[in-house]
Scaffold this motif. Structure first.
Motif, PDB file in Angstrom:
ATOM      1  N   GLU A  16      -8.790  23.879  37.633  1.00  0.00           N
ATOM      2  CA  GLU A  16     -10.006  23.221  38.124  1.00  0.00           C
ATOM      3  C   GLU A  16      -9.992  23.096  39.641  1.00  0.00           C
ATOM      4  O   GLU A  16     -11.026  23.266  40.300  1.00  0.00           O
ATOM      5  CB  GLU A  16     -10.162  21.852  37.468  1.00  0.00           C
ATOM      6  CG  GLU A  16     -10.455  21.931  35.979  1.00  0.00           C
ATOM      7  CD  GLU A  16     -10.830  20.588  35.387  1.00  0.00           C
ATOM      8  OE1 GLU A  16     -11.149  19.657  36.162  1.00  0.00           O
ATOM      9  OE2 GLU A  16     -10.817  20.461  34.156  1.00  0.00           O
ATOM     10  N   PHE A  17      -8.827  22.798  40.195  1.00  0.00           N
ATOM     11  CA  PHE A  17      -8.732  22.704  41.651  1.00  0.00           C
ATOM     12  C   PHE A  17      -9.075  24.047  42.288  1.00  0.00           C
ATOM     13  O   PHE A  17      -9.822  24.124  43.271  1.00  0.00           O
ATOM     14  CB  PHE A  17      -7.324  22.274  42.059  1.00  0.00           C
ATOM     15  CG  PHE A  17      -7.135  22.198  43.550  1.00  0.00           C
ATOM     16  CD1 PHE A  17      -7.506  21.066  44.248  1.00  0.00           C
ATOM     17  CD2 PHE A  17      -6.613  23.274  44.251  1.00  0.00           C
ATOM     18  CE1 PHE A  17      -7.361  20.992  45.629  1.00  0.00           C
ATOM     19  CE2 PHE A  17      -6.462  23.220  45.628  1.00  0.00           C
ATOM     20  CZ  PHE A  17      -6.836  22.071  46.318  1.00  0.00           C
ATOM     21  N   ILE A  18      -8.529  25.115  41.722  1.00  0.00           N
ATOM     22  CA  ILE A  18      -8.775  26.445  42.279  1.00  0.00           C
ATOM     23  C   ILE A  18     -10.224  26.869  42.044  1.00  0.00           C
ATOM     24  O   ILE A  18     -10.840  27.503  42.899  1.00  0.00           O
ATOM     25  CB  ILE A  18      -7.763  27.446  41.686  1.00  0.00           C
ATOM     26  CG1 ILE A  18      -6.382  27.161  42.294  1.00  0.00           C
ATOM     27  CG2 ILE A  18      -8.179  28.882  41.922  1.00  0.00           C
ATOM     28  CD1 ILE A  18      -5.239  27.885  41.647  1.00  0.00           C
ATOM     29  N   GLU A  19     -10.791  26.496  40.897  1.00  0.00           N
ATOM     30  CA  GLU A  19     -12.208  26.785  40.654  1.00  0.00           C
ATOM     31  C   GLU A  19     -13.072  26.175  41.747  1.00  0.00           C
ATOM     32  O   GLU A  19     -13.952  26.849  42.308  1.00  0.00           O
ATOM     33  CB  GLU A  19     -12.613  26.211  39.290  1.00  0.00           C
ATOM     34  CG  GLU A  19     -14.089  26.387  38.970  1.00  0.00           C
ATOM     35  CD  GLU A  19     -14.514  25.634  37.727  1.00  0.00           C
ATOM     36  OE1 GLU A  19     -15.735  25.423  37.552  1.00  0.00           O
ATOM     37  OE2 GLU A  19     -13.631  25.229  36.940  1.00  0.00           O
ATOM     38  N   PHE A  20     -12.810  24.907  42.071  1.00  0.00           N
ATOM     39  CA  PHE A  20     -13.580  24.262  43.133  1.00  0.00           C
ATOM     40  C   PHE A  20     -13.345  24.952  44.475  1.00  0.00           C
ATOM     41  O   PHE A  20     -14.293  25.213  45.226  1.00  0.00           O
ATOM     42  CB  PHE A  20     -13.221  22.785  43.259  1.00  0.00           C
ATOM     43  CG  PHE A  20     -13.705  22.199  44.557  1.00  0.00           C
ATOM     44  CD1 PHE A  20     -15.043  21.873  44.720  1.00  0.00           C
ATOM     45  CD2 PHE A  20     -12.847  22.029  45.636  1.00  0.00           C
ATOM     46  CE1 PHE A  20     -15.514  21.381  45.931  1.00  0.00           C
ATOM     47  CE2 PHE A  20     -13.301  21.542  46.841  1.00  0.00           C
ATOM     48  CZ  PHE A  20     -14.644  21.208  46.989  1.00  0.00           C
ATOM     49  N   ALA A  24     -15.133  28.199  44.775  1.00  0.00           N
ATOM     50  CA  ALA A  24     -16.579  27.979  44.836  1.00  0.00           C
ATOM     51  C   ALA A  24     -16.981  27.474  46.221  1.00  0.00           C
ATOM     52  O   ALA A  24     -18.023  27.877  46.764  1.00  0.00           O
ATOM     53  CB  ALA A  24     -17.004  26.976  43.768  1.00  0.00           C
ATOM     54  N   PHE A  25     -16.164  26.625  46.798  1.00  0.00           N
ATOM     55  CA  PHE A  25     -16.440  26.133  48.147  1.00  0.00           C
ATOM     56  C   PHE A  25     -16.394  27.285  49.146  1.00  0.00           C
ATOM     57  O   PHE A  25     -17.249  27.401  50.027  1.00  0.00           O
ATOM     58  CB  PHE A  25     -15.427  25.056  48.526  1.00  0.00           C
ATOM     59  CG  PHE A  25     -15.663  24.432  49.872  1.00  0.00           C
ATOM     60  CD1 PHE A  25     -16.578  23.395  50.021  1.00  0.00           C
ATOM     61  CD2 PHE A  25     -14.983  24.886  50.994  1.00  0.00           C
ATOM     62  CE1 PHE A  25     -16.809  22.814  51.260  1.00  0.00           C
ATOM     63  CE2 PHE A  25     -15.204  24.317  52.240  1.00  0.00           C
ATOM     64  CZ  PHE A  25     -16.121  23.280  52.382  1.00  0.00           C
ATOM     65  N   ALA A  83      -8.891  21.725  52.604  1.00  0.00           N
ATOM     66  CA  ALA A  83      -9.704  21.423  53.779  1.00  0.00           C
ATOM     67  C   ALA A  83      -8.917  21.672  55.061  1.00  0.00           C
ATOM     68  O   ALA A  83      -7.699  21.494  55.099  1.00  0.00           O
ATOM     69  CB  ALA A  83     -10.151  19.967  53.724  1.00  0.00           C
ATOM     70  N   ASN A  84      -9.616  22.108  56.095  1.00  0.00           N
ATOM     71  CA  ASN A  84      -9.024  22.230  57.422  1.00  0.00           C
ATOM     72  C   ASN A  84      -9.833  21.337  58.364  1.00  0.00           C
ATOM     73  O   ASN A  84     -10.840  20.744  57.955  1.00  0.00           O
ATOM     74  CB  ASN A  84      -9.004  23.692  57.890  1.00  0.00           C
ATOM     75  CG  ASN A  84     -10.392  24.311  57.932  1.00  0.00           C
ATOM     76  OD1 ASN A  84     -11.316  23.723  58.481  1.00  0.00           O
ATOM     77  ND2 ASN A  84     -10.550  25.506  57.362  1.00  0.00           N
ATOM     78  N   PRO A  85      -9.430  21.190  59.621  1.00  0.00           N
ATOM     79  CA  PRO A  85     -10.168  20.289  60.520  1.00  0.00           C
ATOM     80  C   PRO A  85     -11.657  20.588  60.622  1.00  0.00           C
ATOM     81  O   PRO A  85     -12.473  19.680  60.814  1.00  0.00           O
ATOM     82  CB  PRO A  85      -9.457  20.496  61.861  1.00  0.00           C
ATOM     83  CG  PRO A  85      -8.047  20.849  61.473  1.00  0.00           C
ATOM     84  CD  PRO A  85      -8.185  21.690  60.247  1.00  0.00           C
ATOM     85  N   THR A  86     -12.037  21.862  60.475  1.00  0.00           N
ATOM     86  CA  THR A  86     -13.448  22.235  60.586  1.00  0.00           C
ATOM     87  C   THR A  86     -14.229  21.873  59.333  1.00  0.00           C
ATOM     88  O   THR A  86     -15.396  21.458  59.410  1.00  0.00           O
ATOM     89  CB  THR A  86     -13.579  23.746  60.863  1.00  0.00           C
ATOM     90  OG1 THR A  86     -12.869  24.066  62.053  1.00  0.00           O
ATOM     91  CG2 THR A  86     -15.036  24.146  61.012  1.00  0.00           C
ATOM     92  N   THR A  87     -13.595  22.022  58.165  1.00  0.00           N
ATOM     93  CA  THR A  87     -14.309  21.834  56.895  1.00  0.00           C
ATOM     94  C   THR A  87     -13.984  20.518  56.207  1.00  0.00           C
ATOM     95  O   THR A  87     -14.482  20.266  55.108  1.00  0.00           O
ATOM     96  CB  THR A  87     -13.961  22.980  55.925  1.00  0.00           C
ATOM     97  OG1 THR A  87     -12.553  22.919  55.596  1.00  0.00           O
ATOM     98  CG2 THR A  87     -14.277  24.329  56.541  1.00  0.00           C
ATOM     99  N   TRP A 103     -15.631  19.563  52.742  1.00  0.00           N
ATOM    100  CA  TRP A 103     -14.749  19.876  51.610  1.00  0.00           C
ATOM    101  C   TRP A 103     -14.563  18.652  50.726  1.00  0.00           C
ATOM    102  O   TRP A 103     -14.731  18.723  49.503  1.00  0.00           O
ATOM    103  CB  TRP A 103     -13.399  20.360  52.133  1.00  0.00           C
ATOM    104  CG  TRP A 103     -12.498  20.992  51.105  1.00  0.00           C
ATOM    105  CD1 TRP A 103     -12.349  22.326  50.852  1.00  0.00           C
ATOM    106  CD2 TRP A 103     -11.620  20.315  50.189  1.00  0.00           C
ATOM    107  NE1 TRP A 103     -11.424  22.527  49.829  1.00  0.00           N
ATOM    108  CE2 TRP A 103     -10.966  21.306  49.413  1.00  0.00           C
ATOM    109  CE3 TRP A 103     -11.312  18.987  49.954  1.00  0.00           C
ATOM    110  CZ2 TRP A 103     -10.039  21.005  48.424  1.00  0.00           C
ATOM    111  CZ3 TRP A 103     -10.390  18.667  48.948  1.00  0.00           C
ATOM    112  CH2 TRP A 103      -9.768  19.672  48.205  1.00  0.00           C
ATOM    113  N   HIS A 104     -14.220  17.517  51.333  1.00  0.00           N
ATOM    114  CA  HIS A 104     -13.971  16.308  50.534  1.00  0.00           C
ATOM    115  C   HIS A 104     -15.246  15.785  49.893  1.00  0.00           C
ATOM    116  O   HIS A 104     -15.221  15.292  48.746  1.00  0.00           O
ATOM    117  CB  HIS A 104     -13.316  15.235  51.404  1.00  0.00           C
ATOM    118  CG  HIS A 104     -11.872  15.498  51.698  1.00  0.00           C
ATOM    119  ND1 HIS A 104     -10.873  15.305  50.765  1.00  0.00           N
ATOM    120  CD2 HIS A 104     -11.244  15.973  52.809  1.00  0.00           C
ATOM    121  CE1 HIS A 104      -9.701  15.622  51.281  1.00  0.00           C
ATOM    122  NE2 HIS A 104      -9.897  16.046  52.517  1.00  0.00           N
ATOM    123  N   ALA A 105     -16.359  15.892  50.581  1.00  0.00           N
ATOM    124  CA  ALA A 105     -17.629  15.444  49.999  1.00  0.00           C
ATOM    125  C   ALA A 105     -17.988  16.279  48.778  1.00  0.00           C
ATOM    126  O   ALA A 105     -18.388  15.737  47.728  1.00  0.00           O
ATOM    127  CB  ALA A 105     -18.738  15.524  51.049  1.00  0.00           C
TER     128      ALA A 105
END
Length: 332
Positions: free
Chosen positions: A111-115, A118-119, A136-140, A144-146
Protein backbone atom coordinates in the motif's frame (compact mmCIF):
# COMPACT_ATOMS: atom_id res chain seq x y z
CA UNK A 1 13.39 -21.41 26.29
CA UNK A 2 12.83 -24.10 23.65
CA UNK A 3 14.20 -22.82 20.37
CA UNK A 4 13.91 -24.50 17.00
CA UNK A 5 17.63 -25.01 16.21
CA UNK A 6 17.25 -24.50 12.45
CA UNK A 7 15.15 -21.33 12.85
CA UNK A 8 17.55 -19.97 15.44
CA UNK A 9 20.57 -20.61 13.23
CA UNK A 10 18.84 -18.93 10.27
CA UNK A 11 17.90 -15.84 12.31
CA UNK A 12 21.41 -15.42 13.73
CA UNK A 13 22.92 -15.84 10.27
CA UNK A 14 20.52 -13.22 8.86
CA UNK A 15 21.64 -10.80 11.56
CA UNK A 16 25.30 -11.47 10.78
CA UNK A 17 24.70 -10.96 7.05
CA UNK A 18 22.89 -7.69 7.79
CA UNK A 19 25.93 -6.45 9.69
CA UNK A 20 28.15 -7.40 6.76
CA UNK A 21 26.05 -5.35 4.32
CA UNK A 22 24.53 -2.40 6.15
CA UNK A 23 26.23 0.54 7.92
CA UNK A 24 25.71 0.54 11.71
CA UNK A 25 23.79 3.84 11.66
CA UNK A 26 20.91 2.07 9.90
CA UNK A 27 21.04 -1.03 12.09
CA UNK A 28 20.79 0.98 15.29
CA UNK A 29 17.45 2.41 14.20
CA UNK A 30 15.62 -0.92 14.09
CA UNK A 31 14.42 -1.10 17.74
CA UNK A 32 12.67 2.27 17.37
CA UNK A 33 10.65 0.92 14.44
CA UNK A 34 9.24 -2.13 16.23
CA UNK A 35 5.94 -0.55 17.27
CA UNK A 36 5.71 1.73 14.24
CA UNK A 37 5.89 -0.81 11.43
CA UNK A 38 2.93 -2.72 10.06
CA UNK A 39 1.87 -5.59 12.34
CA UNK A 40 2.77 -8.38 9.90
CA UNK A 41 6.43 -7.31 9.90
CA UNK A 42 7.04 -7.12 13.63
CA UNK A 43 8.29 -10.69 13.91
CA UNK A 44 10.42 -10.63 10.76
CA UNK A 45 14.13 -9.96 10.81
CA UNK A 46 15.00 -6.57 9.27
CA UNK A 47 16.79 -8.39 6.46
CA UNK A 48 13.71 -10.45 5.57
CA UNK A 49 11.53 -7.35 5.78
CA UNK A 50 13.86 -5.50 3.41
CA UNK A 51 13.65 -8.33 0.88
CA UNK A 52 9.84 -8.23 1.10
CA UNK A 53 9.93 -4.48 0.58
CA UNK A 54 12.21 -4.98 -2.43
CA UNK A 55 9.79 -7.49 -3.98
CA UNK A 56 6.89 -5.07 -3.44
CA UNK A 57 8.93 -2.25 -4.96
CA UNK A 58 9.78 -4.30 -8.05
CA UNK A 59 6.10 -5.08 -8.60
CA UNK A 60 5.31 -1.40 -8.11
CA UNK A 61 7.86 -0.43 -10.76
CA UNK A 62 6.32 -2.84 -13.25
CA UNK A 63 2.84 -1.49 -12.59
CA UNK A 64 4.09 2.08 -12.94
CA UNK A 65 5.83 1.38 -16.25
CA UNK A 66 2.77 -0.50 -17.53
CA UNK A 67 0.37 2.35 -16.69
CA UNK A 68 2.52 5.36 -17.49
CA UNK A 69 5.36 4.47 -19.84
CA UNK A 70 5.49 1.25 -21.89
CA UNK A 71 3.20 -1.77 -21.49
CA UNK A 72 5.48 -4.10 -23.42
CA UNK A 73 8.49 -3.14 -21.33
CA UNK A 74 6.73 -3.53 -17.99
CA UNK A 75 7.26 -7.26 -17.42
CA UNK A 76 10.96 -7.02 -18.30
CA UNK A 77 11.63 -4.26 -15.79
CA UNK A 78 13.47 -5.48 -12.71
CA UNK A 79 13.46 -2.33 -10.56
CA UNK A 80 15.91 -3.60 -7.96
CA UNK A 81 17.38 -7.01 -7.34
CA UNK A 82 15.67 -8.96 -4.57
CA UNK A 83 18.71 -11.21 -4.20
CA UNK A 84 21.17 -10.60 -1.40
CA UNK A 85 24.37 -8.93 -2.61
CA UNK A 86 27.63 -10.63 -1.71
CA UNK A 87 29.16 -7.34 -0.55
CA UNK A 88 27.86 -3.93 0.56
CA UNK A 89 26.24 -1.94 -2.24
CA UNK A 90 24.70 1.52 -2.30
CA UNK A 91 21.59 0.05 -3.94
CA UNK A 92 20.89 -2.40 -1.12
CA UNK A 93 21.66 0.20 1.54
CA UNK A 94 19.17 2.57 -0.12
CA UNK A 95 16.60 -0.23 -0.23
CA UNK A 96 17.14 -0.84 3.49
CA UNK A 97 16.81 2.88 4.27
CA UNK A 98 13.66 3.16 2.13
CA UNK A 99 12.12 0.20 3.94
CA UNK A 100 12.86 1.82 7.29
CA UNK A 101 11.17 5.03 6.20
CA UNK A 102 8.14 3.06 5.04
CA UNK A 103 8.01 1.34 8.44
CA UNK A 104 7.37 4.74 10.05
CA UNK A 105 3.84 4.80 8.58
CA UNK A 106 2.42 1.48 9.83
CA UNK A 107 0.86 0.29 6.60
CA UNK A 108 1.68 -2.73 4.39
CA UNK A 109 4.56 -2.20 1.99
CA UNK A 110 2.33 -2.83 -1.01
CA UNK A 111 0.00 0.00 0.00
CA UNK A 112 2.85 2.38 0.76
CA UNK A 113 4.40 1.70 -2.64
CA UNK A 114 1.01 1.99 -4.36
CA UNK A 115 0.62 5.48 -2.92
CA UNK A 116 4.21 6.52 -3.68
CA UNK A 117 4.02 5.51 -7.33
CA UNK A 118 0.60 7.15 -7.71
CA UNK A 119 2.05 10.34 -6.26
CA UNK A 120 4.97 10.15 -8.69
CA UNK A 121 2.61 9.58 -11.63
CA UNK A 122 0.58 12.62 -10.58
CA UNK A 123 3.70 14.74 -10.86
CA UNK A 124 4.32 13.45 -14.41
CA UNK A 125 7.66 11.80 -13.67
CA UNK A 126 9.25 10.35 -16.80
CA UNK A 127 11.17 7.73 -14.83
CA UNK A 128 9.93 5.43 -12.08
CA UNK A 129 11.16 6.60 -8.67
CA UNK A 130 14.02 4.71 -7.06
CA UNK A 131 13.42 3.27 -3.57
CA UNK A 132 14.89 6.31 -1.87
CA UNK A 133 12.69 8.59 -4.03
CA UNK A 134 9.47 6.97 -2.82
CA UNK A 135 9.34 9.34 0.12
CA UNK A 136 8.82 13.05 0.52
CA UNK A 137 11.72 15.39 -0.17
CA UNK A 138 12.06 19.08 0.80
CA UNK A 139 10.30 20.14 -2.41
CA UNK A 140 7.36 17.72 -2.15
CA UNK A 141 7.09 17.32 1.62
CA UNK A 142 3.88 19.29 2.16
CA UNK A 143 2.03 17.84 -0.84
CA UNK A 144 3.30 14.30 -0.20
CA UNK A 145 2.09 14.20 3.41
CA UNK A 146 -1.22 15.86 2.57
CA UNK A 147 -1.93 13.34 -0.19
CA UNK A 148 -0.76 10.46 1.97
CA UNK A 149 -3.22 11.37 4.73
CA UNK A 150 -6.02 11.43 2.14
CA UNK A 151 -4.89 8.04 0.85
CA UNK A 152 -4.86 6.54 4.32
CA UNK A 153 -8.20 8.09 5.27
CA UNK A 154 -9.84 6.45 2.25
CA UNK A 155 -8.59 3.01 3.29
CA UNK A 156 -10.75 0.83 5.55
CA UNK A 157 -9.59 0.57 9.13
CA UNK A 158 -7.18 -2.35 9.49
CA UNK A 159 -9.53 -3.79 12.08
CA UNK A 160 -12.23 -4.13 9.44
CA UNK A 161 -9.99 -5.09 6.55
CA UNK A 162 -8.67 -7.24 8.48
CA UNK A 163 -5.23 -6.38 9.79
CA UNK A 164 -3.24 -9.51 10.44
CA UNK A 165 -3.78 -13.19 11.12
CA UNK A 166 -0.35 -13.86 12.63
CA UNK A 167 -0.76 -16.44 15.42
CA UNK A 168 1.75 -14.46 17.53
CA UNK A 169 -1.12 -12.05 18.19
CA UNK A 170 -3.47 -14.71 19.53
CA UNK A 171 -4.24 -14.35 23.24
CA UNK A 172 -3.00 -17.85 24.05
CA UNK A 173 0.41 -16.83 22.71
CA UNK A 174 0.61 -13.55 24.58
CA UNK A 175 4.01 -12.90 26.19
CA UNK A 176 3.57 -9.20 26.94
CA UNK A 177 5.91 -8.30 24.09
CA UNK A 178 5.86 -4.72 22.86
CA UNK A 179 4.67 -5.83 19.42
CA UNK A 180 1.74 -7.73 20.93
CA UNK A 181 0.71 -5.07 23.45
CA UNK A 182 0.78 -2.28 20.86
CA UNK A 183 -1.21 -4.40 18.41
CA UNK A 184 -3.96 -5.05 20.95
CA UNK A 185 -4.24 -1.37 21.84
CA UNK A 186 -4.45 -0.46 18.15
CA UNK A 187 -7.02 -3.17 17.45
CA UNK A 188 -9.19 -2.20 20.40
CA UNK A 189 -9.08 1.45 19.34
CA UNK A 190 -9.99 0.66 15.74
CA UNK A 191 -12.86 -1.62 16.78
CA UNK A 192 -14.16 0.99 19.19
CA UNK A 193 -14.20 3.59 16.40
CA UNK A 194 -15.91 1.27 13.88
CA UNK A 195 -17.69 -1.48 15.80
CA UNK A 196 -20.40 -2.70 13.44
CA UNK A 197 -22.42 -5.47 15.12
CA UNK A 198 -20.98 -6.11 18.56
CA UNK A 199 -21.68 -9.83 18.30
CA UNK A 200 -19.56 -9.89 15.13
CA UNK A 201 -16.73 -8.16 16.99
CA UNK A 202 -16.91 -10.75 19.78
CA UNK A 203 -16.83 -13.69 17.36
CA UNK A 204 -14.17 -12.30 15.11
CA UNK A 205 -11.66 -10.99 17.63
CA UNK A 206 -12.29 -13.23 20.62
CA UNK A 207 -13.78 -16.55 19.55
CA UNK A 208 -12.66 -17.17 15.96
CA UNK A 209 -9.42 -15.16 15.74
CA UNK A 210 -8.71 -14.68 19.46
CA UNK A 211 -6.67 -11.50 19.38
CA UNK A 212 -8.50 -9.81 22.27
CA UNK A 213 -9.19 -11.31 25.68
CA UNK A 214 -12.74 -11.60 26.96
CA UNK A 215 -12.17 -8.72 29.35
CA UNK A 216 -10.82 -6.47 26.58
CA UNK A 217 -13.79 -7.22 24.33
CA UNK A 218 -16.17 -6.82 27.25
CA UNK A 219 -14.80 -3.36 27.97
CA UNK A 220 -15.56 -2.35 24.37
CA UNK A 221 -19.20 -3.49 24.32
CA UNK A 222 -21.72 -1.10 25.89
CA UNK A 223 -22.79 -2.43 29.28
CA UNK A 224 -26.52 -2.32 28.53
CA UNK A 225 -26.19 -4.79 25.63
CA UNK A 226 -23.07 -6.68 26.74
CA UNK A 227 -24.70 -9.86 28.06
CA UNK A 228 -27.05 -10.22 25.08
CA UNK A 229 -24.27 -9.59 22.52
CA UNK A 230 -22.07 -12.26 24.09
CA UNK A 231 -24.98 -14.72 24.03
CA UNK A 232 -25.64 -13.97 20.36
CA UNK A 233 -21.97 -14.29 19.46
CA UNK A 234 -21.49 -17.59 21.26
CA UNK A 235 -24.70 -18.98 19.76
CA UNK A 236 -23.64 -18.08 16.20
CA UNK A 237 -20.13 -19.40 16.72
CA UNK A 238 -21.32 -22.68 18.26
CA UNK A 239 -23.74 -23.12 15.34
CA UNK A 240 -20.79 -23.00 12.94
CA UNK A 241 -21.87 -19.85 11.13
CA UNK A 242 -18.33 -18.46 11.29
CA UNK A 243 -16.39 -21.61 10.55
CA UNK A 244 -13.94 -23.17 12.96
CA UNK A 245 -10.95 -21.82 14.77
CA UNK A 246 -7.51 -23.07 13.76
CA UNK A 247 -4.95 -23.50 16.52
CA UNK A 248 -1.31 -22.93 15.57
CA UNK A 249 1.63 -24.28 17.57
CA UNK A 250 4.58 -21.94 17.87
CA UNK A 251 8.05 -22.39 19.29
CA UNK A 252 10.07 -19.75 21.11
CA UNK A 253 11.91 -18.77 17.94
CA UNK A 254 8.64 -17.55 16.42
CA UNK A 255 8.46 -14.82 19.06
CA UNK A 256 11.69 -13.08 18.04
CA UNK A 257 10.63 -9.50 17.41
CA UNK A 258 12.18 -7.53 14.57
CA UNK A 259 14.70 -5.89 16.92
CA UNK A 260 15.84 -9.19 18.44
CA UNK A 261 19.61 -9.61 18.40
CA UNK A 262 20.33 -6.20 16.89
CA UNK A 263 23.48 -4.49 18.12
CA UNK A 264 21.56 -1.69 19.85
CA UNK A 265 18.65 -3.84 21.07
CA UNK A 266 20.15 -4.23 24.53
CA UNK A 267 18.53 -4.00 27.96
CA UNK A 268 20.11 -0.62 28.60
CA UNK A 269 19.39 0.86 25.15
CA UNK A 270 15.83 2.13 25.80
CA UNK A 271 12.78 1.77 28.02
CA UNK A 272 11.32 -0.59 25.45
CA UNK A 273 14.36 -2.85 25.68
CA UNK A 274 14.66 -2.64 29.46
CA UNK A 275 11.03 -3.72 29.90
CA UNK A 276 11.13 -6.48 27.27
CA UNK A 277 10.58 -10.02 28.62
CA UNK A 278 13.22 -11.22 26.13
CA UNK A 279 15.93 -8.75 27.12
CA UNK A 280 18.31 -11.34 28.60
CA UNK A 281 17.91 -13.73 25.66
CA UNK A 282 18.26 -10.82 23.26
CA UNK A 283 21.51 -9.68 24.86
CA UNK A 284 22.88 -13.23 24.87
CA UNK A 285 22.06 -13.77 21.20
CA UNK A 286 23.46 -10.37 20.25
CA UNK A 287 26.78 -11.60 21.61
CA UNK A 288 26.35 -14.79 19.57
CA UNK A 289 25.84 -12.66 16.46
CA UNK A 290 29.07 -10.83 17.36
CA UNK A 291 30.88 -14.16 17.32
CA UNK A 292 29.31 -15.36 14.07
CA UNK A 293 29.94 -12.04 12.31
CA UNK A 294 33.54 -11.86 13.48
CA UNK A 295 34.16 -15.45 12.39
CA UNK A 296 32.50 -15.13 8.99
CA UNK A 297 33.35 -11.53 8.07
CA UNK A 298 36.45 -10.67 10.08
CA UNK A 299 34.85 -8.13 12.43
CA UNK A 300 31.75 -7.60 14.55
CA UNK A 301 31.03 -4.52 12.40
CA UNK A 302 32.48 -5.25 8.95
CA UNK A 303 31.02 -2.27 7.10
CA UNK A 304 32.31 0.23 9.66
CA UNK A 305 35.75 -1.39 9.65
CA UNK A 306 35.87 -1.37 5.84
CA UNK A 307 34.87 2.30 5.71
CA UNK A 308 37.48 3.24 8.27
CA UNK A 309 40.09 1.36 6.21
CA UNK A 310 39.08 3.27 3.08
CA UNK A 311 39.25 6.54 4.98
CA UNK A 312 42.65 5.68 6.45
CA UNK A 313 43.98 4.76 3.00
CA UNK A 314 42.70 8.07 1.60
CA UNK A 315 44.39 10.01 4.40
CA UNK A 316 47.63 8.06 3.96
CA UNK A 317 47.58 8.75 0.22
CA UNK A 318 47.01 12.46 0.83
CA UNK A 319 49.82 12.63 3.37
CA UNK A 320 52.18 10.77 1.06
CA UNK A 321 51.38 13.22 -1.72
CA UNK A 322 52.03 16.18 0.58
CA UNK A 323 55.32 14.66 1.71
CA UNK A 324 56.38 14.08 -1.91
CA UNK A 325 55.54 17.68 -2.80
CA UNK A 326 57.47 18.96 0.19
CA UNK A 327 60.55 16.90 -0.64
CA UNK A 328 60.68 18.25 -4.21
CA UNK A 329 59.93 21.82 -3.37
CA UNK A 330 56.42 21.56 -4.72
CA UNK A 331 57.27 19.72 -7.94
CA UNK A 332 56.85 16.04 -8.75
Amino acid sequence: MAYNPAKLADRLQELAIARSLIPPKFLTGEPKLLTKKWFDYRFLSPLEATLQFGAAYREGVRNYVHKNLDRDLAQRVEGVSVALPSAPTSTFTQLWAARQRADEFCIPYEEFIEFSFAFAAGRKRQMAPTPIQLHANPTTEYAWHAEFEKFRANRPSFALNPGTDLPQYHIEHDRSLAAQTDFRHALASAVSDNPGRWSDVIVRYHLLEPQLSRSMVSDLVPEDVREQEFENAESEYDAGKWGSRTSVTLDDTDFFQSCFGMQEAQAEASDQCSLCPHREECHFHTLMVDTITDRNFGSVSPVAVARRAVGAARVAKHRAKKAALASTGGYI
